[in-house]
Motif scaffolding. Structure first.
Motif, short mmCIF file in Angstrom:
data_model
loop_
_atom_site.label_atom_id
_atom_site.label_comp_id
_atom_site.label_asym_id
_atom_site.label_seq_id
_atom_site.Cartn_x
_atom_site.Cartn_y
_atom_site.Cartn_z
N THR A 112 -3.91 23.49 49.71
CA THR A 112 -2.85 23.18 50.68
C THR A 112 -2.54 21.68 50.66
O THR A 112 -1.38 21.28 50.59
CB THR A 112 -3.25 23.64 52.10
N GLY A 113 -3.57 20.87 50.70
CA GLY A 113 -3.37 19.42 50.60
C GLY A 113 -2.81 19.00 49.25
O GLY A 113 -1.94 18.14 49.16
N PHE A 114 -3.30 19.64 48.21
CA PHE A 114 -2.85 19.33 46.85
C PHE A 114 -1.36 19.65 46.69
O PHE A 114 -0.64 18.92 46.01
CB PHE A 114 -3.70 20.11 45.84
N ARG A 115 -0.90 20.72 47.33
CA ARG A 115 0.52 21.07 47.25
C ARG A 115 1.39 20.00 47.92
O ARG A 115 2.51 19.76 47.50
CB ARG A 115 0.77 22.44 47.88
N VAL A 116 0.85 19.35 48.94
CA VAL A 116 1.58 18.24 49.58
C VAL A 116 1.71 17.09 48.57
O VAL A 116 2.79 16.49 48.44
CB VAL A 116 0.86 17.78 50.87
N VAL A 117 0.63 16.79 47.86
CA VAL A 117 0.66 15.74 46.83
C VAL A 117 1.67 16.12 45.75
O VAL A 117 2.47 15.28 45.32
CB VAL A 117 -0.74 15.52 46.22
#
Length: 181
Positions: A112-117
């Motif tokens: 989920t955080g990686f998708r923000v990046v």
């Protein structure tokens, strides 16, 4: 920003997640006259209803051309809340391995955080078939564990393997996209 049917279904799933969690971890202490198996059945029914809304909100959004930015946020949020509620409740009841739950949740939070990046880098990685299989495997594992059916623990570890695999797919897709740019 209107609340179309797919978004309403995702929002409904968000509301069902804490209800299912409550049924798993608190209901037996409150509804003492009801046998625990009935509480388990009700929690499983809530989970099945929520899982069905997951299928239909995506199907309707694609077929009726009702994809929205709100839906792009609500749908995965609802999925994470439902899986989080189910696995944490099952772990608290001693029906799911803490390590399996930890690995699944870490992957979910990381991706989920990686998708923000990825989004900040202008990289859009659509959900892969492995991601869809991961979700289905998690749902089957939860269903079996909720009902205390044989094979639930095995399905849980299969779901862990598929969950980790689909997470690596996101990472590889990002690396590939960044090499092209």
């Amino acid at each position: 920003m209107s609340l179309n049917l797919p978004n309403a279904l995702a929002f409904f799933r968000i509301l069902l997640a804490p209800l299912m969690f409550f049924m798993l971890v608190n209901a037996q202490g409150i509804f003492t006259q009801i046998h625990i198996s009935w509480i388990n059945y009700f929690a499983a029914l809530i989970f099945v209803i929520a899982s069905v809304t997951d299928f239909f909100d995506g199907y309707i959004a694609r077929c009726w051309d009702q994809k929205t930015k709100l839906g792009a946020v609500l749908d995965p949020l609802a999925d994470k809340m439902l899986i989080l509620a189910a696995f944490l409740g099952l772990m608290m009841l001693g029906r799911a391995s803490a390590w399996a739950v930890y690995l699944i949740l870490i992957r979910e939070f990381f991706i989920t955080g990686f998708r923000v990046v990825m989004a900040s880098d202008g990289v859009e990685v659509a959900a892969s078939m492995a991601g869809k299989v991961k979700t289905v495997s998690q749902m089957f594992a939860v269903g079996f564990l909720l009902m205390s059916w044989p094979g639930g623990e095995l399905l849980l570890w299969i779901a862990v393997a598929l969950t980790l695999y689909s997470g690596f797919e996101y990472i590889f897709a990002y690396v590939k996209a960044m090499k092209k740019s």
